[in-house]
Design a protein around this motif. Structure first.
Motif, short mmCIF file in Angstrom:
data_model
loop_
_atom_site.label_atom_id
_atom_site.label_comp_id
_atom_site.label_asym_id
_atom_site.label_seq_id
_atom_site.Cartn_x
_atom_site.Cartn_y
_atom_site.Cartn_z
N ASP B 47 34.29 -20.24 91.21
CA ASP B 47 33.85 -19.61 92.44
C ASP B 47 32.32 -19.57 92.53
O ASP B 47 31.74 -18.55 92.88
CB ASP B 47 34.43 -18.19 92.54
N ARG B 48 31.69 -20.66 92.14
CA ARG B 48 30.24 -20.75 92.27
C ARG B 48 29.93 -21.97 93.13
O ARG B 48 30.84 -22.60 93.66
CB ARG B 48 29.59 -20.96 90.89
N LEU B 49 28.66 -22.32 93.25
CA LEU B 49 28.30 -23.50 94.03
C LEU B 49 28.06 -24.72 93.15
O LEU B 49 28.45 -25.83 93.48
CB LEU B 49 27.03 -23.23 94.84
N GLY B 50 27.40 -24.54 92.03
CA GLY B 50 27.06 -25.68 91.20
C GLY B 50 25.85 -26.41 91.75
O GLY B 50 25.26 -25.99 92.75
N PRO B 51 25.46 -27.51 91.13
CA PRO B 51 24.27 -28.22 91.60
C PRO B 51 24.53 -28.91 92.94
O PRO B 51 25.26 -29.89 92.99
CB PRO B 51 24.01 -29.24 90.49
N ASN B 52 23.96 -28.39 94.01
CA ASN B 52 24.26 -28.94 95.33
C ASN B 52 22.99 -29.24 96.12
O ASN B 52 23.03 -29.35 97.33
CB ASN B 52 25.15 -27.99 96.12
#
Lengths: 418, 374
Positions: B47-52
């Motif tokens: 439930d995170r975004l990560g490298p975007n």
């Protein structure tokens, strides 16, 4: 550029003063096959600055010496140099995962000396503070334990929920982390509008996450294998080492200060105290999981009968009057000035008050000779006491068990070292 | 002149071309994008975004706008690689230098070499899509991949430091134990296909249906039905051993970050650390590719002819192979972010008391079925 390296003799006091370790290794380890492993003070599994000196035979720990004090700030001495209300921010930094509960425990201790009891609304607010802090602390405790065992995802899921608790703290006190919410005799402010609804929303959201964690870990074969019968603390050991909180209850001792010596009207709430049977890491984990659910139950009851009325004690001379009157009335202005410069006029005497904090019994012993400053203050911090059992239970376990045990004991070094 | 004439130039150039294609155009980009995928998928799971964010800084080259592709963050692997190269390469004073320098190479190279025997497609413009089609391909892959343990052991030993040392010891016993399970669980496949050549194993699956999914050739006979159970068993034991061989969670004991800080690569930095990192992911790709070859029909998809019918089909075969590998890699990542980690003794127990026995019994089971249906 020319440079040279020079050997500094850094006196490693613990390793040297514990000549015991060297002697033991001389007699038992004739072949020199044992490895002294220094775990911490900056190691990912020691959650802060705990240092463990492990004597290892392969992967098995044969001796463990915990070394604490890397975060010592002298809080107890600091307390002697300031009046009671000024010490509240220092209590934030004890168990910094549950600052609201520390604030409440400290305020209750001084109030016991003053002989004050809060009006019902003030008590209800404090119960909300304590239980929110408990949920927040246990979420992190369970998450960290899972992370130490290798399940990183659980940690991040519980951390997301903790952010919501921080949002509530921000609504309540204006600060997310170092709340400093209570004062001797009350709170800094009443609950803001919308706060109760926000708490209700939070407890509805946190239960599914607890269930998620449950489904990810509780029956997970790897997790169970890593935790069951690991780091067993027997009932006798737990009592002998004066453990408290979930660590004590997981060993099968039915001792919860909220039931044994009720404060804040806890006797009027309906909740169960989960008790373990073996005292291993798995029991400690299960106890924390169930305590979160019980806390949610307590929060529901508080919200359902949240009383109206004053939130602070009525004592004009010892509790700061509301700001509106300070700015308009002569007498209140004087009281405001006195209370904020000299502190509440606490009677001479001594008092001990222990509150059931998330980590265990947080106790404040206050010795007063009258006036606004304590003569001596002693903080009985649960993490410090809980860690004392380490050198008893670590030997015989494997390196991987050490991190599981540390995770399951759920300590905070800020509180342990004070 | 006679010497020049005696060299089979066509073979040399096609081999060179295949090596370059496989290593530099497919596997190395795949490694860096697997790392990216790992970060994005873990973010999805947690439930995170990560490298975007990281795109391609085209403005540096004189374009008007930076290029940030549809999902965002696709420039991240390139930025990571640049960062690794630019970092200071620190060699601590207390290490055993020759071995300390040798270890990262030994971690990366075997994983790449194993790929040489791997058929990654059927045929493209008349060239067989395998760098070296040797008749003992499977044994070759096992032999070379077991060299990979030296990288970790040497890293742990040469670091001359306690945590890497413990990590090195753990990985030695782990990789040696699980290599045995892996080899044994591949034996039923060899029995069924009747060859250790990876191309032959794929050929068999093209004609008789994938070993794990015998329906793919459109028909199902008693032999295939009976063989289904041992093949599933072999697949499970093989995959579990593969996880252990590549040091992936739940078997990442050599580098368990909560116990041993970073395990055997604690003392490494910069590109030397990156080589361990790349080596792990290359081994993961090689392992997934081997699983695809052994159990999932290699490049074969139902109703798609092989490359001899035209280069377009050859290209589709290559794509389908790497598509299957990508699915397995996703599975690797998924498991990593779901399960906790084993303890050392539990790992050994699982390997020696369960997987080893199952794999062994499975060989006899397969042999029995083959004899019965012969």
């Amino acid at each position: 550029m020319a440079f040279s390296t020079k050997e500094f003799s850094a006196p490693d006091t613990i390793a040297k003063s514990h000549g015991a370790l060297e002697k033991a290794s001389q007699t038992q380890d004739l072949l020199g096959e044992k490895l002294i492993l220094n775990m911490g003070p900056s190691h990912p599994a020691t959650h802060g600055v705990l240092r463990l000196i492990l004597e290892m035979d392969g992967e098995v720990v044969t001796k463990a010496i915990p070394d604490i004090g890397y975060l010592h700030r002298g809080d107890e001495k600091i307390a002697e140099n300031m009046h009671y209300n000024q010490f509240v921010p220092y209590t934030d930094r004890l168990d910094y995962l549950a600052p609201l509960a520390n604030n409440v425990a400290y305020a209750l201790a001084v109030e016991k000396l003053m002989g004050w009891t809060l009006p019902p609304r003030g008590q209800a607010i404090r119960v909300i503070c304590c239980e929110l802090a408990r949920i927040s602390s246990h979420l992190l405790g369970v998450g960290c334990m899972a992370m130490d065992i290798g399940a990183m995802t659980v940690f991040l899921h519980t951390f997301t929920e903790r952010e919501k608790v921080y949002n509530l703290c921000e609504m309540l006190s204006g600060a997310r982390f170092t709340t400093s919410y209570t004062r001797v005799g009350g709170q800094t402010r009443d609950v803001p509008p919308g706060f109760l609804a926000a708490v209700r929303k939070f407890i509805d959201e946190v239960l599914p996450v607890v269930d998620d964690v449950d489904s990810l870990l509780t029956r997970n074969r790897i997790f169970v294998d890593r935790c069951r019968d690991v780091g067993v603390i027997t009932k006798e050991q737990a009592i002998a080492y004066a453990l408290s909180g979930p660590n004590l209850r997981a060993s099968g001792v039915d001792h919860d200060l909220r039931k044994r010596q009720p404060y804040l009207g806890y006797e009027t709430y309906d909740f169960e105290v989960p008790i373990g049977s073996i005292g291993d890491c798995y029991d400690r984990y299960l106890c924390r999981m169930e305590e979160m659910r019980q806390s949610v139950g307590i929060l529901r009851q508080v919200l359902d009968r949240f009383p109206d009325g004053p939130i602070n004690v009525e004592d004009a001379k010892n509790f700061a009057p509301p700001k509106t009157t300070v700015l308009t009335k002569m007498e209140e202005l004087i009281h405001h000035f006195i209370v904020h410069t000299e502190g509440p006029d606490v009677p001479a005497g001594e008092v001990y008050f222990g509150a059931e904090n998330p980590k265990g019994e947080l106790g404040f012993y206050i010795n007063s000779k009258g006036g606004g400053t304590p003569h001596r203050m002693k903080i009985r911090s649960p993490s410090f006491v809980n860690l004392s059992v380490l050198s008893e239970i670590l030997p015989g376990s494997m390196m991987s068990d050490v991190v599981a045990i540390l995770g399951s004991l759920d300590f905070v070094m800020g509180e342990c070292d004070r | 002149m006679a010497l020049l004439d005696s060299i089979p130039w066509f073979l040399v150039f096609t081999s060179l071309g295949k090596t370059i294609f496989l290593v530099f155009l497919v596997v190395l980009p795949m490694v860096s994008y697997t790392v990216y995928a790992e970060r994005r998928v873990s973010a999805l799971i947690q439930d995170r975004l990560g490298p975007n964010r990281t795109g391609f800084p085209l403005t540096l080259l004189g374009f008007k706008k930076d290029f940030s592709p549809f999902l965002g963050g696709l420039g991240q692997p390139i930025a990571d690689a640049a960062k690794f190269i630019l970092k200071e390469d620190l060699t601590p004073g207390h290490v055993n230098k020759p071995y300390f320098w040798l270890a990262p190479a030994l971690a990366m190279m075997p994983a790449l070499i194993t790929l040489s025997a791997l058929p990654f497609g059927s045929e493209f413009m008349g060239v067989k899509m395998v760098v070296a089609d040797i008749n003992v391909g499977l044994l070759f892959m096992f032999a070379i991949s077991s060299v990979g343990v030296y990288g970790i052991v040497l890293a742990g030993w040469a670091s001359n430091s306690k945590y890497p040392f413990l990590g090195g010891i753990r990985s030695t016993s782990q990789m040696i134990s699980y290599e045995l399970c892996m080899g044994l669980s591949a034996v039923p496949v060899l029995l069924v296909a009747g060859s250790t050549s990876l191309s032959k194993i794929i050929d068999y699956q093209v004609h008789e249906g994938w070993l794990l999914l015998p329906i793919t050739d459109g028909k199902l006979n008693l032999r295939e039905l009976l063989l289904f159970l041992p093949m599933v068993l072999a697949f499970i034991t093989f995959t579990i051993s593969m996880f252990a061989e590549t040091n992936r969670l739940p078997f990442d004991l050599p580098e368990s970050e909560s116990e041993l800080v970073a395990g055997y690569h604690t003392e490494y930095s910069s590109m030397k650390f990156a080589l361990f990192f790349l080596g792990e992911y290359t081994a993961m790709i090689a392992g997934s590719a081997l699983t695809v070859v052994l159990f999932l029909g290699g490049w074969h998809l139902p109703f798609i002819p092989d490359g001899s019918h035209g280069p377009i089909w050859g290209a589709i075969n290559i794509a389908s192979f790497f598509g299957k590998v990508a699915v397995l890699l996703f599975f690797f990542i998924w498991v990593r972010w779901t399960l906790p980690r084993f303890r050392y003794d539990q790992l050994m127990k699982l390997g020696w008391l369960y997987l080893f026995e199952i794999a062994l019994v499975n060989i006899f089971l397969t042999a029995g079925i083959l004899a019965f249906t012969h």
